[in-house]
Enzyme design. Sequence first.
Site, PDB file in Angstrom:
ATOM      1  N   TYR A 265     -10.235  11.554 -14.323  1.00 41.57           N
ATOM      2  CA  TYR A 265      -9.393  11.686 -13.128  1.00 41.57           C
ATOM      3  C   TYR A 265      -8.412  10.508 -13.050  1.00 41.57           C
ATOM      4  O   TYR A 265      -7.195  10.701 -12.910  1.00 41.57           O
ATOM      5  CB  TYR A 265     -10.312  11.726 -11.907  1.00 41.57           C
ATOM      6  CG  TYR A 265      -9.632  11.689 -10.562  1.00 41.57           C
ATOM      7  CD1 TYR A 265      -8.763  12.701 -10.163  1.00 41.57           C
ATOM      8  CD2 TYR A 265      -9.902  10.658  -9.665  1.00 41.57           C
ATOM      9  CE1 TYR A 265      -8.179  12.681  -8.904  1.00 41.57           C
ATOM     10  CE2 TYR A 265      -9.327  10.636  -8.405  1.00 41.57           C
ATOM     11  CZ  TYR A 265      -8.463  11.646  -8.031  1.00 41.57           C
ATOM     12  OH  TYR A 265      -7.895  11.617  -6.793  1.00 41.57           O
TER      13      TYR A 265
ATOM     14  N   ILE B 106     -10.353   9.387   1.480  1.00 41.21           N
ATOM     15  CA  ILE B 106      -9.812   9.892   2.747  1.00 41.21           C
ATOM     16  C   ILE B 106     -10.948  10.452   3.608  1.00 41.21           C
ATOM     17  O   ILE B 106     -11.751  11.263   3.138  1.00 41.21           O
ATOM     18  CB  ILE B 106      -8.756  11.000   2.493  1.00 41.21           C
ATOM     19  CG1 ILE B 106      -7.640  10.484   1.559  1.00 41.21           C
ATOM     20  CG2 ILE B 106      -8.195  11.513   3.811  1.00 41.21           C
ATOM     21  CD1 ILE B 106      -6.792   9.369   2.116  1.00 41.21           C
TER      22      ILE B 106
ATOM     23  N   ASP C  20      -2.587  28.062  -2.997  1.00 41.23           N
ATOM     24  CA  ASP C  20      -3.807  27.566  -3.641  1.00 41.23           C
ATOM     25  C   ASP C  20      -4.220  28.597  -4.692  1.00 41.23           C
ATOM     26  O   ASP C  20      -3.699  29.718  -4.703  1.00 41.23           O
ATOM     27  CB  ASP C  20      -4.937  27.356  -2.615  1.00 41.23           C
ATOM     28  CG  ASP C  20      -5.933  26.287  -3.077  1.00 41.23           C
ATOM     29  OD1 ASP C  20      -5.989  25.205  -2.466  1.00 41.23           O
ATOM     30  OD2 ASP C  20      -6.654  26.532  -4.074  1.00 41.23           O
TER      31      ASP C  20
ATOM     32  N   ASP D 269      -1.672  29.542  -9.095  1.00 41.45           N
ATOM     33  CA  ASP D 269      -2.374  28.666 -10.040  1.00 41.45           C
ATOM     34  C   ASP D 269      -1.318  27.689 -10.549  1.00 41.45           C
ATOM     35  O   ASP D 269      -0.314  28.110 -11.138  1.00 41.45           O
ATOM     36  CB  ASP D 269      -2.958  29.510 -11.191  1.00 41.45           C
ATOM     37  CG  ASP D 269      -3.660  28.643 -12.236  1.00 41.45           C
ATOM     38  OD1 ASP D 269      -3.458  27.412 -12.243  1.00 41.45           O
ATOM     39  OD2 ASP D 269      -4.401  29.220 -13.059  1.00 41.45           O
TER      40      ASP D 269
ATOM     41  N   GLY E 132      -7.444  22.472   0.229  1.00 43.72           N
ATOM     42  CA  GLY E 132      -8.339  21.347  -0.007  1.00 43.72           C
ATOM     43  C   GLY E 132      -8.475  20.440   1.203  1.00 43.72           C
ATOM     44  O   GLY E 132      -7.915  20.712   2.278  1.00 43.72           O
ATOM     45  N   GLN E 133      -9.224  19.354   1.018  1.00 46.86           N
ATOM     46  CA  GLN E 133      -9.512  18.435   2.132  1.00 46.86           C
ATOM     47  C   GLN E 133      -8.231  17.925   2.797  1.00 46.86           C
ATOM     48  O   GLN E 133      -8.094  17.945   4.017  1.00 46.86           O
ATOM     49  CB  GLN E 133     -10.344  17.235   1.639  1.00 46.86           C
ATOM     50  CG  GLN E 133     -10.790  16.324   2.763  1.00 46.86           C
ATOM     51  CD  GLN E 133     -11.209  14.927   2.308  1.00 46.86           C
ATOM     52  OE1 GLN E 133     -11.101  14.580   1.138  1.00 46.86           O
ATOM     53  NE2 GLN E 133     -11.676  14.129   3.231  1.00 46.86           N
TER      54      GLN E 133
ATOM     55  N   GLY F  84      -2.566  23.336  -3.734  1.00 48.34           N
ATOM     56  CA  GLY F  84      -3.897  22.864  -3.325  1.00 48.34           C
ATOM     57  C   GLY F  84      -4.025  22.770  -1.817  1.00 48.34           C
ATOM     58  O   GLY F  84      -4.731  21.903  -1.298  1.00 48.34           O
TER      59      GLY F  84
ATOM     60  N   LYS G 130      -4.333  10.480 -13.484  1.00 44.64           N
ATOM     61  CA  LYS G 130      -3.444  10.044 -12.399  1.00 44.64           C
ATOM     62  C   LYS G 130      -2.584   8.853 -12.835  1.00 44.64           C
ATOM     63  O   LYS G 130      -1.430   8.740 -12.438  1.00 44.64           O
ATOM     64  CB  LYS G 130      -4.247   9.714 -11.144  1.00 44.64           C
ATOM     65  CG  LYS G 130      -4.858  10.929 -10.461  1.00 44.64           C
ATOM     66  CD  LYS G 130      -3.821  11.752  -9.705  1.00 44.64           C
ATOM     67  CE  LYS G 130      -4.464  12.894  -8.920  1.00 44.64           C
ATOM     68  NZ  LYS G 130      -3.524  13.621  -8.060  1.00 44.64           N
TER      69      LYS G 130
HETATM   70  P1  NAD Z   1      -9.667  18.954  -2.902  1.00 46.47           P
HETATM   71  O1  NAD Z   1     -10.523  18.986  -4.111  1.00 46.47           O
HETATM   72  O2  NAD Z   1     -10.315  19.006  -1.558  1.00 46.47           O
HETATM   73  O3  NAD Z   1      -8.618  20.140  -2.973  1.00 46.47           O
HETATM   74  C1  NAD Z   1      -7.926  20.447  -4.145  1.00 46.47           C
HETATM   75  C2  NAD Z   1      -7.380  21.851  -4.010  1.00 46.47           C
HETATM   76  O4  NAD Z   1      -6.719  22.170  -5.246  1.00 46.47           O
HETATM   77  C3  NAD Z   1      -8.474  22.915  -3.783  1.00 46.47           C
HETATM   78  O5  NAD Z   1      -8.162  23.697  -2.641  1.00 46.47           O
HETATM   79  C4  NAD Z   1      -8.452  23.743  -5.058  1.00 46.47           C
HETATM   80  O6  NAD Z   1      -8.712  25.128  -4.838  1.00 46.47           O
HETATM   81  C5  NAD Z   1      -7.009  23.513  -5.543  1.00 46.47           C
HETATM   82  N1  NAD Z   1      -6.869  23.765  -6.975  1.00 46.47           N
HETATM   83  C6  NAD Z   1      -7.682  23.362  -7.994  1.00 46.47           C
HETATM   84  N2  NAD Z   1      -7.227  23.838  -9.172  1.00 46.47           N
HETATM   85  C7  NAD Z   1      -6.098  24.529  -8.893  1.00 46.47           C
HETATM   86  C8  NAD Z   1      -5.175  25.263  -9.677  1.00 46.47           C
HETATM   87  N3  NAD Z   1      -5.318  25.385 -11.012  1.00 46.47           N
HETATM   88  N4  NAD Z   1      -4.117  25.852  -9.066  1.00 46.47           N
HETATM   89  C9  NAD Z   1      -3.962  25.755  -7.718  1.00 46.47           C
HETATM   90  N5  NAD Z   1      -4.813  25.090  -6.906  1.00 46.47           N
HETATM   91  C10 NAD Z   1      -5.871  24.489  -7.507  1.00 46.47           C
HETATM   92  O7  NAD Z   1      -8.714  17.670  -3.010  1.00 46.47           O
HETATM   93  P2  NAD Z   1      -8.125  16.755  -1.846  1.00 46.47           P
HETATM   94  O8  NAD Z   1      -9.179  15.780  -1.481  1.00 46.47           O
HETATM   95  O9  NAD Z   1      -7.510  17.577  -0.788  1.00 46.47           O
HETATM   96  O10 NAD Z   1      -7.019  15.945  -2.645  1.00 46.47           O
HETATM   97  C11 NAD Z   1      -5.665  16.322  -2.660  1.00 46.47           C
HETATM   98  C12 NAD Z   1      -4.918  15.375  -3.565  1.00 46.47           C
HETATM   99  O11 NAD Z   1      -5.047  14.039  -3.094  1.00 46.47           O
HETATM  100  C13 NAD Z   1      -5.432  15.385  -5.009  1.00 46.47           C
HETATM  101  O12 NAD Z   1      -4.340  15.335  -5.899  1.00 46.47           O
HETATM  102  C14 NAD Z   1      -6.253  14.128  -5.098  1.00 46.47           C
HETATM  103  O13 NAD Z   1      -6.235  13.605  -6.391  1.00 46.47           O
HETATM  104  C15 NAD Z   1      -5.559  13.210  -4.122  1.00 46.47           C
HETATM  105  N6  NAD Z   1      -6.480  12.206  -3.573  1.00 46.47           N
HETATM  106  C16 NAD Z   1      -7.460  12.565  -2.703  1.00 46.47           C
HETATM  107  C17 NAD Z   1      -8.333  11.603  -2.213  1.00 46.47           C
HETATM  108  C18 NAD Z   1      -9.428  11.943  -1.229  1.00 46.47           C
HETATM  109  O14 NAD Z   1     -10.184  11.064  -0.845  1.00 46.47           O
HETATM  110  N7  NAD Z   1      -9.546  13.187  -0.803  1.00 46.47           N
HETATM  111  C19 NAD Z   1      -8.208  10.275  -2.632  1.00 46.47           C
HETATM  112  C20 NAD Z   1      -7.214   9.947  -3.551  1.00 46.47           C
HETATM  113  C21 NAD Z   1      -6.336  10.918  -3.990  1.00 46.47           C
END
Ligand code: NAD
Length: 316
Positions: A141, A171, A36, A52, A13-14, A10, A145
């Site tokens: 979700y 975040i 990713d 994946d 992602g953010q 991932g 988790k």
């Molecule tokens: P995001 O949604 O921005 O990014 C998730 C990434 O996972 C994406 O780039 C997506 O393409 C990839 N993805 C989805 N399905 C996939 C698959 N089958 N195979 C490979 N990649 C896949 O999420 P984020 O905000 O960067 O969060 C990252 C982690 O941190 C997550 O596990 C999330 O639960 C956790 N988290 C985030 C926050 C927040 O505020 N951003 C808060 C609590 C926990």
Amino acid sequence: MTKETILITGANGQIGLVLTEALRQKHGRDAVIATDINGVVTEERGPFEILDVLDANRMAELVQKYEVTQIYHLAAILSARGEQNPKWAWEVNIGSLFNVLETAKNFGLRVFYPSTIAVFGANTPKDLTPQETVTEPTTVYGISKAAGENWCQYYFEKYGVDVRSVRYPGIIGYQSLPGGGTTDYAVEIFHRAVHGENYTCFLAPETSLPMLYMDDAIRGTLDLMSAPLESLTVHTSYNLAGVSFSPLELVVAIQTHLPDFKVDYAPDFRQNIAESWPRSIDDSVARRDWVWHPHYDLKAMTADMIQQLQKKLAAV
Ligand code: NAD
């Protein structure tokens, strides 16, 4: 320092985009394999592979190809997106964790697993939510988790897999955009404000939630992953706190920099999710075990977000 080779799932992602850069700063460009499910494969910034996370064979193949020693498993379907398709969210979030834990067991890897404040629910104490408390999540979700945290502890106790985890609050960062969570408003609002636009907030003005500035989140993550294993007493997931605020408090903070900024409110289904979550978090166990402490309060975070986004805007 032992030489580590890190695979991130991932990574587009953010959090992944920022964490990948931070890990490359720390361990070297080629020691960090970003993956990713999609994305343009350019090796400009460092190795990138399509993965994946439901494909266990490919995961094992990449671990062997690069002689990986650690996995940061970020790929997941977040709270708001998960509610649109609960079965899919469960399958991705839990199926992928199993693949990561099995791969870690087979190849002796250290794992980082981000959990979330969404593991808490309506029956959890809402203020200064303790480390050990009721976890009755209301979203798929959160359910995935909470189960994931327990699987991490299971693999640690049964198989000695070194899995480390934090419960991130929402975040907030200028570097990347959020991917479908309930705290996304707190990033979107800054983008609108610096563009001189108004914002319609999907949460009600008084909804206070725990948040964390990206720089603190990244520093905390790296610190946890390099802490001595003996000092860690929590093998589910550590509470982590930064700053708690409501949309209204955030708007007031932004208006001290941008007085003309205006917001109206149109709460949607995410309001119910937010109301089931804590207002603030007790992270004293993380502070004790691996000397965690956040640097950014609301004032410092707001000033930095606006300054960094204005810099980006000026560079376009
Ligand atoms: P995001 O949604 O921005 O990014 C998730 C990434 O996972 C994406 O780039 C997506 O393409 C990839 N993805 C989805 N399905 C996939 C698959 N089958 N195979 C490979 N990649 C896949 O999420 P984020 O905000 O960067 O969060 C990252 C982690 O941190 C997550 O596990 C999330 O639960 C956790 N988290 C985030 C926050 C927040 O505020 N951003 C808060 C609590 C926990």
